[in-house]
Design a protein around this motif. Structure first.
Motif, PDB file in Angstrom:
ATOM      1  N   THR A 175       0.842  -1.187   0.000  1.00  0.00           N
ATOM      2  CA  THR A 175       0.000   0.000   0.000  1.00  0.00           C
ATOM      3  C   THR A 175       0.883   1.246   0.000  1.00  0.00           C
ATOM      4  O   THR A 175       1.932   1.273   0.634  1.00  0.00           O
ATOM      5  N   THR A 176       0.452   2.275  -0.700  1.00  0.00           N
ATOM      6  CA  THR A 176       1.276   3.466  -0.911  1.00  0.00           C
ATOM      7  C   THR A 176       1.824   4.030   0.388  1.00  0.00           C
ATOM      8  O   THR A 176       3.017   4.304   0.509  1.00  0.00           O
ATOM      9  N   TYR A 177       0.976   4.196   1.395  1.00  0.00           N
ATOM     10  CA  TYR A 177       1.452   4.812   2.631  1.00  0.00           C
ATOM     11  C   TYR A 177       2.433   3.924   3.399  1.00  0.00           C
ATOM     12  O   TYR A 177       3.198   4.391   4.239  1.00  0.00           O
ATOM     13  N   HIS A 178       2.471   2.636   3.093  1.00  0.00           N
ATOM     14  CA  HIS A 178       3.365   1.665   3.732  1.00  0.00           C
ATOM     15  C   HIS A 178       4.675   1.505   2.952  1.00  0.00           C
ATOM     16  O   HIS A 178       5.608   0.863   3.413  1.00  0.00           O
ATOM     17  N   MET A 179       4.769   2.123   1.781  1.00  0.00           N
ATOM     18  CA  MET A 179       5.891   1.882   0.882  1.00  0.00           C
ATOM     19  C   MET A 179       7.210   2.433   1.417  1.00  0.00           C
ATOM     20  O   MET A 179       8.243   1.783   1.298  1.00  0.00           O
TER      21      MET A 179
ATOM     22  N   ASN B  96      -8.356   2.931  -0.151  1.00  0.00           N
ATOM     23  CA  ASN B  96      -9.409   3.945  -0.254  1.00  0.00           C
ATOM     24  C   ASN B  96      -9.156   5.177   0.598  1.00  0.00           C
ATOM     25  O   ASN B  96      -9.442   6.292   0.169  1.00  0.00           O
ATOM     26  N   ASN B  97      -8.624   5.000   1.806  1.00  0.00           N
ATOM     27  CA  ASN B  97      -8.572   6.092   2.778  1.00  0.00           C
ATOM     28  C   ASN B  97      -7.209   6.708   3.012  1.00  0.00           C
ATOM     29  O   ASN B  97      -7.107   7.699   3.729  1.00  0.00           O
ATOM     30  N   THR B  98      -6.164   6.127   2.423  1.00  0.00           N
ATOM     31  CA  THR B  98      -4.824   6.626   2.734  1.00  0.00           C
ATOM     32  C   THR B  98      -4.042   6.931   1.458  1.00  0.00           C
ATOM     33  O   THR B  98      -2.845   6.666   1.356  1.00  0.00           O
TER      34      THR B  98
ATOM     35  N   THR C 223      -0.367   8.975  10.251  1.00  0.00           N
ATOM     36  CA  THR C 223       0.428   9.414  11.399  1.00  0.00           C
ATOM     37  C   THR C 223       1.116   8.218  12.058  1.00  0.00           C
ATOM     38  O   THR C 223       2.307   8.269  12.392  1.00  0.00           O
ATOM     39  N   SER C 224       0.386   7.128  12.232  1.00  0.00           N
ATOM     40  CA  SER C 224       0.946   5.919  12.835  1.00  0.00           C
ATOM     41  C   SER C 224       2.116   5.384  12.011  1.00  0.00           C
ATOM     42  O   SER C 224       3.125   4.946  12.562  1.00  0.00           O
ATOM     43  N   GLU C 225       1.981   5.436  10.698  1.00  0.00           N
ATOM     44  CA  GLU C 225       3.047   4.931   9.830  1.00  0.00           C
ATOM     45  C   GLU C 225       4.304   5.787   9.950  1.00  0.00           C
ATOM     46  O   GLU C 225       5.421   5.259   9.991  1.00  0.00           O
ATOM     47  N   VAL C 226       4.147   7.096  10.028  1.00  0.00           N
ATOM     48  CA  VAL C 226       5.316   7.966  10.200  1.00  0.00           C
ATOM     49  C   VAL C 226       5.979   7.698  11.544  1.00  0.00           C
ATOM     50  O   VAL C 226       7.215   7.644  11.635  1.00  0.00           O
ATOM     51  N   ILE C 227       5.202   7.485  12.578  1.00  0.00           N
ATOM     52  CA  ILE C 227       5.766   7.149  13.896  1.00  0.00           C
ATOM     53  C   ILE C 227       6.551   5.836  13.812  1.00  0.00           C
ATOM     54  O   ILE C 227       7.639   5.709  14.401  1.00  0.00           O
TER      55      ILE C 227
END
Length: 198
Positions: A131-135, A160-162, A178-182
């Motif tokens: 997923t893009t935000y997890h990349m 859908n949401n991120t 936010t959680s992913e950046v942390i």
């Protein structure tokens, strides 16, 4: 600014956006193998992106990575295999890694399967689907753990949401981002992968 300089208190929308989404676009290159990282919804968002890359002949094999998590009846990789086959991928072109429990283990266990299928020294490039935000975190972990001669090419899959254009518009998207950046900050602070500038 470096990742090590970030804290929960100084995260702005602009910084979150830059950390998660800047410079992770798919280059369109071909690779020796497509690696898909598992999640509860990987079959919905990630597998179709991997299958498209496979159908576009960017790689002839797909490695599906993810074990049974949180007491589920079925592992992520097995679930993704069913979806990939339903979308037309030949069973013999699928490599299963079904032991990993998190992103670090995805990479470590995938390397073993890559070794068994190809020999690591013969692999030049892999296409990484998540997923893009997890990349960003996935790329950093892969680049740190994989041998230096293997290039890791991002192939992000939007949920859908991120997405880059909407993560800040919903409570769920904002919480995930936010959680992913942390998690990225914690990885750098714990030495899991080197600090980097954003």
């Amino acid at each position: 600014m470096h990742i090590s300089e970030l804290t929960f208190d100084n995260l702005t929308d602009e910084i979150i956006d830059r950390v998660l989404f800047e410079g992770i676009e798919d280059t369109g290159e071909n690779a020796d193998c497509i690696i898909v990282l598992g999640s509860i919804k990987a079959s919905l968002y990630r597998v179709p992106i991997a299958v498209k890359a496979y159908n576009d002949m960017r790689a002839s094999k797909i490695l599906l990575s993810g074990g049974i998590v949180n007491g589920a009846d079925k592992g992520h990789a097995d679930d993704m295999r069913d979806k990939a086959i339903a979308l037309g991928v030949k069973a013999e072109d699928i490599i299963i890694e079904n032991k990993s429990q998190n992103t670090v283990e995805n990479m470590l266990c995938s390397m073993l399967e890559l070794q068994r299928a190809f020999w690591l020294n013969r692999i030049e490039k892999v296409l990484l689907v998540t997923t893009t935000y997890h990349m960003r975190r996935s790329l950093a972990i892969a680049k740190y753990l994989f041998p230096d001669h293997i290039r890791v090419i991002p192939c992000p899959a939007d949920d859908n949401n991120t997405r880059r254009g909407n993560w800040m518009e919903s409570e769920e998207g904002r919480k995930r981002a936010t959680s992913e950046v942390i998690k990225i900050i914690n990885c750098v602070n714990n030495g899991l992968f080197p600090d980097f500038e954003i």
